[in-house]
Design an enzyme around this catalytic site. Structure first.
Site, mmCIF file in Angstrom:
data_model
loop_
_atom_site.group_PDB
_atom_site.id
_atom_site.type_symbol
_atom_site.label_atom_id
_atom_site.label_comp_id
_atom_site.label_asym_id
_atom_site.label_seq_id
_atom_site.Cartn_x
_atom_site.Cartn_y
_atom_site.Cartn_z
ATOM 1 N N TYR A 24 -117.920 13.067 -48.944
ATOM 2 C CA TYR A 24 -117.960 12.956 -47.485
ATOM 3 C C TYR A 24 -117.602 11.569 -46.962
ATOM 4 O O TYR A 24 -117.647 11.340 -45.749
ATOM 5 C CB TYR A 24 -119.358 13.352 -46.976
ATOM 6 C CG TYR A 24 -119.744 14.771 -47.355
ATOM 7 C CD1 TYR A 24 -119.050 15.859 -46.830
ATOM 8 C CD2 TYR A 24 -120.789 15.023 -48.251
ATOM 9 C CE1 TYR A 24 -119.385 17.163 -47.179
ATOM 10 C CE2 TYR A 24 -121.135 16.322 -48.602
ATOM 11 C CZ TYR A 24 -120.428 17.382 -48.060
ATOM 12 O OH TYR A 24 -120.757 18.667 -48.412
ATOM 13 N N ARG A 53 -118.406 28.349 -50.504
ATOM 14 C CA ARG A 53 -117.981 27.605 -49.306
ATOM 15 C C ARG A 53 -116.675 28.158 -48.729
ATOM 16 O O ARG A 53 -116.199 27.691 -47.700
ATOM 17 C CB ARG A 53 -117.788 26.121 -49.629
ATOM 18 C CG ARG A 53 -119.070 25.423 -50.027
ATOM 19 C CD ARG A 53 -118.855 23.921 -50.169
ATOM 20 N NE ARG A 53 -119.872 23.350 -51.018
ATOM 21 C CZ ARG A 53 -121.103 23.000 -50.622
ATOM 22 N NH1 ARG A 53 -121.453 23.124 -49.362
ATOM 23 N NH2 ARG A 53 -121.980 22.503 -51.470
ATOM 24 N N HIS A 100 -114.559 20.769 -40.884
ATOM 25 C CA HIS A 100 -115.268 20.370 -42.104
ATOM 26 C C HIS A 100 -114.655 19.093 -42.632
ATOM 27 O O HIS A 100 -113.426 18.977 -42.720
ATOM 28 C CB HIS A 100 -115.193 21.478 -43.165
ATOM 29 C CG HIS A 100 -115.827 22.739 -42.679
ATOM 30 N ND1 HIS A 100 -117.190 22.869 -42.553
ATOM 31 C CD2 HIS A 100 -115.275 23.881 -42.205
ATOM 32 C CE1 HIS A 100 -117.457 24.054 -42.037
ATOM 33 N NE2 HIS A 100 -116.314 24.692 -41.811
ATOM 34 N N ILE A 101 -115.499 18.168 -42.982
ATOM 35 C CA ILE A 101 -115.042 16.872 -43.502
ATOM 36 C C ILE A 101 -114.346 17.081 -44.841
ATOM 37 O O ILE A 101 -113.274 16.529 -45.089
ATOM 38 C CB ILE A 101 -116.253 15.921 -43.642
ATOM 39 C CG1 ILE A 101 -116.869 15.660 -42.265
ATOM 40 C CG2 ILE A 101 -115.837 14.616 -44.332
ATOM 41 C CD1 ILE A 101 -118.267 15.049 -42.319
ATOM 42 N N SER A 102 -114.972 17.870 -45.699
ATOM 43 C CA SER A 102 -114.402 18.132 -47.021
ATOM 44 C C SER A 102 -113.467 19.346 -46.959
ATOM 45 O O SER A 102 -113.471 20.108 -45.982
ATOM 46 C CB SER A 102 -115.528 18.392 -48.032
ATOM 47 O OG SER A 102 -116.235 19.582 -47.679
ATOM 48 N N HIS A 118 -121.643 29.013 -43.663
ATOM 49 C CA HIS A 118 -121.480 30.041 -44.683
ATOM 50 C C HIS A 118 -122.577 31.107 -44.636
ATOM 51 O O HIS A 118 -122.536 32.060 -45.409
ATOM 52 C CB HIS A 118 -121.472 29.382 -46.077
ATOM 53 C CG HIS A 118 -120.654 28.124 -46.116
ATOM 54 N ND1 HIS A 118 -119.294 28.112 -45.889
ATOM 55 C CD2 HIS A 118 -120.996 26.806 -46.297
ATOM 56 C CE1 HIS A 118 -118.841 26.861 -45.953
ATOM 57 N NE2 HIS A 118 -119.868 26.054 -46.202
ATOM 58 N N ASN A 160 -119.223 21.256 -36.527
ATOM 59 C CA ASN A 160 -119.370 21.265 -37.974
ATOM 60 C C ASN A 160 -120.740 21.878 -38.258
ATOM 61 O O ASN A 160 -121.767 21.197 -38.207
ATOM 62 C CB ASN A 160 -119.266 19.857 -38.568
ATOM 63 C CG ASN A 160 -119.279 19.886 -40.098
ATOM 64 O OD1 ASN A 160 -119.623 20.906 -40.703
ATOM 65 N ND2 ASN A 160 -118.911 18.774 -40.714
HETATM 66 O O1 CA2 Z 1 -117.311 19.422 -45.383
HETATM 67 C C1 CA2 Z 1 -118.116 19.635 -44.464
HETATM 68 O O2 CA2 Z 1 -118.061 19.040 -43.384
HETATM 69 C C2 CA2 Z 1 -119.243 20.648 -44.671
HETATM 70 O O3 CA2 Z 1 -119.453 21.338 -43.449
HETATM 71 C C3 CA2 Z 1 -120.459 19.831 -45.032
HETATM 72 C C4 CA2 Z 1 -121.673 20.673 -45.410
HETATM 73 C C5 CA2 Z 1 -121.308 21.731 -46.449
HETATM 74 O O4 CA2 Z 1 -122.428 22.590 -46.677
HETATM 75 C C6 CA2 Z 1 -120.119 22.561 -46.008
HETATM 76 O O5 CA2 Z 1 -119.815 23.479 -47.029
HETATM 77 C C7 CA2 Z 1 -118.921 21.677 -45.745
HETATM 78 C C8 CA2 Z 1 -122.790 19.805 -45.998
HETATM 79 C C9 CA2 Z 1 -123.255 18.731 -45.094
HETATM 80 C C10 CA2 Z 1 -124.175 17.819 -45.858
HETATM 81 O O6 CA2 Z 1 -123.672 16.520 -45.748
HETATM 82 C C11 CA2 Z 1 -124.160 15.570 -46.580
HETATM 83 C C12 CA2 Z 1 -123.660 14.316 -46.391
HETATM 84 C C13 CA2 Z 1 -124.078 13.284 -47.177
HETATM 85 C C14 CA2 Z 1 -125.015 13.503 -48.151
HETATM 86 C C15 CA2 Z 1 -125.514 14.757 -48.340
HETATM 87 C C16 CA2 Z 1 -125.085 15.808 -47.553
#
Ligand code: CA2
Length: 143
Positions: A23, A112, A101-103, A81, A75
């Site tokens: 991220y 995902r 989504h960031i990723s 999901h 987001n």
């Molecule tokens: O890629 C994204 O923006 C997501 O929405 C981020 C979610 C994930 O469950 C989605 O599949 C994709 C997770 C957010 C949690 O972000 C964190 C950031 C730093 C440390 C831990 C978690």
């Protein structure tokens, strides 16, 4: 002045503190600053909200509808999901929503790859980091 709402779901308050390889190393506060600057360029304001609680996100969306927010960048994080309730709230809002989504969720675990919210959004941006939020704002401001 028109307002774009930026809605961030569970655990995004941890940005920059863990999993920087996925991220990035910037924080949620950094994201807010960056999007404020983008909004100024677009002649918009932003309303910025993050919650770890599904119901609070749904309540905020309804509040933004009532207060005349013109579009939303969402987001939904993990709720993307899983959440029929968030999907229903988007569908009921009649607001243009872009999912970000960031990723790159399609390069990650199979669970995902399904978004319950994407079908009721205008479009989806995934894998472009924080820039995805800016691209979504630009689309929503110029449409
Ligand atoms: O890629 C994204 O923006 C997501 O929405 C981020 C979610 C994930 O469950 C989605 O599949 C994709 C997770 C957010 C949690 O972000 C964190 C950031 C730093 C440390 C831990 C978690």
């Amino acid at each position: 002045m028109k307002t774009i709402g930026i809605l961030n779901g569970p655990n995004l308050d941890r940005l920059g503190k863990r999993e920087p390889e996925v991220y990035g190393s910037e924080t949620l506060a950094d994201l807010e600053e960056r999007l404020k600057a983008k909004a100024t360029d677009l002649d918009y304001e932003i309303a910025f909200f993050q919650s770890n609680h599904e119901g609070e996100l749904i309540d905020k969306l309804a509040e933004w509808v009532d207060s005349g927010v013109s579009a939303v960048v969402l987001n939904g994080a993990g709720l993307t999901h899983t959440s029929v309730a968030l999907r229903d709230a988007i569908a009921a809002s009649d607001l243009p929503v872009v999912e970000v989504h960031i990723s790159h969720i399609y390069q990650r675990e199979p669970f995902r790859h399904t978004s319950l919210t994407a079908p009721v959004c205008k479009g989806v941006i995934s894998g472009l980091g924080f820039y995805g939020y800016e691209a979504a704002m630009e689309f929503l401001a110029k449409r």
